[in-house]
Design an enzyme around this catalytic site. Structure first.
Site, PDB file in Angstrom:
ATOM      1  CG  ASP A  43       0.086  -2.619  -3.680  1.00 37.24           C
ATOM      2  OD1 ASP A  43       0.342  -2.576  -2.452  1.00 37.24           O
ATOM      3  OD2 ASP A  43       0.794  -2.045  -4.535  1.00 37.24           O
ATOM      4  CB  SER A  44       0.008  -5.988   1.125  1.00 33.04           C
ATOM      5  OG  SER A  44      -1.262  -5.606   1.630  1.00 33.04           O
ATOM      6  CE  LYS A 112      -1.450   2.590   0.841  1.00 30.13           C
ATOM      7  NZ  LYS A 112      -0.226   2.179   0.106  1.00 30.13           N
ATOM      8  CD  GLU A 114       4.187   1.699  -2.972  1.00 31.56           C
ATOM      9  OE1 GLU A 114       5.310   1.679  -3.542  1.00 31.56           O
ATOM     10  OE2 GLU A 114       3.664   0.677  -2.486  1.00 31.56           O
ATOM     11  CD  GLU A 181       5.704  -0.332   4.136  1.00 32.44           C
ATOM     12  OE1 GLU A 181       4.844   0.124   3.348  1.00 32.44           O
ATOM     13  OE2 GLU A 181       6.046  -1.529   4.163  1.00 32.44           O
TER      14      GLU A 181
END
Ligand code: KIV
Length: 268
Positions: A43-44, A112, A114, A181
């Protein structure tokens, strides 16, 4: 043959680290595919492709469209698609409905999401429904609401303990792998030793079982601040700027198009 998330999971403790990069388009996926074990439709893309201020404006439809493009442009790498902000946090039911759409409509191998211990129940629900999940701990861009949230994780004893607890919680919940990260090396190394699934580092040192970067950062095409953990392997941004300048000069001086680019009547 395309790698599956099981192949990625089986990579734990292999001497050779996993090679992972982000991809948002079919052509870029095609270029990266021969070199990568895993392509993440991250989603970057909200910031990198769409010029948004954060990843929070990315919709499920955007992820599905780009996920489909990346799947169609690649043949070898395992494809993982990010669950965007607001599509999985409310309840395991919401996550399941949206993750099913992502899997069915993109053909990806895993989603994925978070979050640490707080997301364990949701991860377990998806995994029990047959949807493989890659976790994401440490700095979590979707949760960043103020500048201090961008700080490197694991520097204090509390933060280090919390990260390890989060990693263990999502491992128990059934993740196939986890992204770590912006986390200090000893903490990333400790987590990598403590969990049975591969850790994929981005700013989390060489101790992880694999590495991922945002491709546009890696090839030097993103503008603005470049995080310390990025190594630029090319300066594609500069090349595009130089090419555009030469093109503009040629157009303005009528040096382009040349004979080779002009259609003429065929000789009869
Ligand atoms: O969205 C993304 O590109 C990511 C990577 C930075 C891991 O989550």
């Amino acid at each position: 043959m395309r790698k599956t998330i099981k192949d990625i999971q089986a990579h734990k403790n292999k001497a050779e680290p996993l090679v992972c990069l982000t991809a948002y388009t079919a052509r870029v996926a095609q270029l990266l595919d021969p070199h990568c074990d895993l392509l993440l439709v991250g989603d970057s893309m909200g910031m990198v492709l769409y010029g948004m201020d954060s990843t929070r404006g990315v919709s499920l439809e955007m992820m599905i469209n780009h996920g489909r493009a990346v799947a169609s442009g690649s043949a070898r790498a395992c494809i993982v698609v990010d669950m965007p902000y607001g599509t999985y946090e409310d309840s395991p039911g919401q996550a399941l409905e949206n993750a099913r759409r992502v899997m069915d409509e993109t053909g990806c191998d895993a989603v994925k999401l978070e979050g640490g211990a707080k997301m364990a129940e949701t991860i377990e629900t998806l995994v029990n429904a047959g949807i493989p999940v890659v976790g994401h701990i440490g700095l979590m861009p979707q949760s960043v609401s103020e500048e201090s949230d961008f700080r490197v994780k694991g520097r204090s004893a509390d933060s280090a303990a919390q990260l390890l607890a989060d990693a263990k919680a999502i491992e128990r919940a059934g993740v196939s792998a986890m992204v770590i990260e912006a986390t200090i090396e000893p903490v990333a190394a400790g987590i990598t030793q403590a969990v049975s699934v591969p850790t994929i580092g981005i700013g989390a040192s060489v101790a992880c079982d694999g590495q991922i970067l945002v491709t546009e950062d890696m090839v030097g095409i993103t503008g603005g601040h470049v995080p310390k953990f990025v190594k630029q392997y090319a300066r594609v941004g500069e090349m595009i700027g130089e090419a555009a300048a030469r093109y503009a000069a040629d157009v303005r001086s009528r040096a382009f198009p040349e004979d080779a680019q002009i259609y003429r009547k065929k000789a009869s």
